[in-house]
Scaffold this motif. Structure first.
Motif, short mmCIF file in Angstrom:
data_model
loop_
_atom_site.label_atom_id
_atom_site.label_comp_id
_atom_site.label_asym_id
_atom_site.label_seq_id
_atom_site.Cartn_x
_atom_site.Cartn_y
_atom_site.Cartn_z
N ARG A 1 -20.84 -1.81 10.04
CA ARG A 1 -20.23 -2.03 11.35
C ARG A 1 -21.13 -1.47 12.43
O ARG A 1 -21.40 -0.28 12.48
CB ARG A 1 -18.83 -1.43 11.38
N THR B 1 -22.36 -2.01 16.80
CA THR B 1 -21.77 -2.34 18.09
C THR B 1 -21.72 -3.85 18.27
O THR B 1 -22.74 -4.52 18.27
CB THR B 1 -22.59 -1.71 19.24
N ARG B 2 -20.50 -4.39 18.34
CA ARG B 2 -20.26 -5.82 18.56
C ARG B 2 -20.92 -6.68 17.47
O ARG B 2 -21.31 -7.82 17.72
CB ARG B 2 -20.77 -6.26 19.94
N ALA B 3 -21.04 -6.11 16.27
CA ALA B 3 -21.66 -6.89 15.19
C ALA B 3 -21.21 -6.34 13.84
O ALA B 3 -20.94 -5.14 13.70
CB ALA B 3 -23.17 -6.86 15.28
#
Length: 274
Positions: A33, A35-37
Motif C-alpha cells: 500500500r 500513497t494513492r496506489a
C-alpha cells in the motif's frame, strides 16, 4: 479497487473490506500500500494466476453442460483459397439444406486462437499442431495435389513430367512442386518460374495461360469441371488432411452439429472423386 467495484456493482469500500478479510485469512499482505496506489505482491500474483485458471475451467465446464440454445451466427475461419474457391460457391447449398444455421465467414490460416480471434470453428490443414482448446476435431478430407494448366498448354507436356513451360509457385506453400516431385518421381524442369502470393492468384494465372501450377484438388475442382483447367497427371495425396476444429462440442451445440454434418457431406465428394 475502483474497477473491481464497478464490475461487481458494489462499493469501493466493500471490495477493500473483502481484500482485507482475505489477507487476514491467509495471514499475508496481498498488496504493497502506497500513497494513492496499490501494488500486488508476488504472492498475490501467484494466487491470481491460479484463481484465473480455476475460473476459466468453471466457465468452460458451465458452457459444456449448459442446455441453453446459443444465439447468433457461428464464426467459421477458413484458409483464404479454400474459402474463396470451394466454400463460398457452396453457401447456397448450405442455405437450402441447413437454413437455421447462420455462418459468418472469416479468412485465416495457420494457428487457431478461438478466444483471441472470437471464432467458433476453423478449417485447417494439419501441417501444424492444433490448439488444445479445441473441443472437437473432425477430419474432412485428404489433401491431394497435382499440376494444372490450360488445356492447350497441357498438350505440350509429355508423360515424363512437366518441362519447357513456366512453373507457377505460391508463397504460402513454396515447397509444393518439390513435394509433387518427391511423391511422384516425375520431373518438373521449368523454362521460367513465377511466384505469386496465394494459391487463388496462382490458379488465376494458370487459368489465364501463364504457366503450370501445382494445385490442391479441392480448390481446383470447380475450374476442372468447367474445363478452364485440366490436370494432365492427376492428383496424389501429399500426406496431410483438412480438419474442422470447434471450440464447442457438436453434442452441446446443435448448430455446430448440423454445420459439421453438412461439411462432412460436401467434403466426402472430394474424397470420392477419382
Amino acid at each position: 479497487m475502483t474497477a473491481a467495484a464497478q464490475e461487481l456493482h458494489v462499493t469501493h469500500g466493500a471490495v477493500s473490506r473483502q481484500v482485507q478479510n482475505l489477507e487476514r485469512s491467509l495471514g499475508i499482505s496481498l498488496f504493497e500500500r502506497q500513497t494513492r496506489a496499490l501494488r500486488p505482491t508476488p504472492q498475490a500474483r501467484q494466487l491470481a494466476a491460479v484463481v484465473r485458471d480455476a475460473l476459466d475451467q468453471i466457465d468452460a465446464a458451465a458452457r459444456q453442460i449448459s442446455h441453453r440454445t446459443p444465439a447468433g451466427p457461428l464464426t467459421l475461419s477458413c484458409e483464404p483459397t479454400l474459402l474463396m474457391r470451394w466454400l463460398i460457391p457452396r453457401l447456397p447449398d448450405l442455405a437450402v439444406n441447413v437454413p437455421d444455421v447462420a455462418v459468418h465467414l472469416s479468412a485465416g490460416g495457420g494457428p487457431v486462437f478461438f478466444e483471441r480471434d472470437d471464432i467458433d470453428l476453423a478449417i485447417r490443414r494439419d501441417d501444424f499442431p492444433f490448439p488444445e482448446e479445441a473441443t472437437s476435431r473432425t477430419r474432412l478430407f485428404a489433401e491431394r495435389i497435382g499440376p494444372v494448366c490450360r488445356p492447350e498448354l497441357a498438350a505440350r507436356l509429355t508423360g515424363a513430367g512437366v518441362s519447357q513451360v513456366a512453373l507457377l509457385h505460391t508463397d504460402t506453400r513454396p515447397q509444393a512442386w518439390d513435394d509433387w516431385r518427391r511423391i511422384t518421381g516425375m520431373k518438373a524442369e521449368p523454362a521460367s518460374q513465377q511466384t505469386l502470393e496465394h494459391f487463388y492468384l496462382t490458379l488465376q494465372a494458370a487459368a489465364a495461360g501463364v504457366g503450370v501450377a501445382i494445385a490442391p484438388y479441392a480448390v481446383a475442382r470447380d475450374d476442372l469441371e468447367r474445363g478452364q483447367l485440366v490436370a494432365p497427371f492427376g492428383f496424389v495425396p501429399d500426406g496431410t488432411s483438412y480438419h474442422l476444429l470447434s471450440r464447442q462440442s457438436p453434442e452441446q451445440d446443435g448448430r455446430v452439429r448440423r454445420l459439421t454434418a453438412w461439411l462432412r457431406a460436401k467434403t466426402s465428394q472430394l474424397e470420392n472423386d477419382s
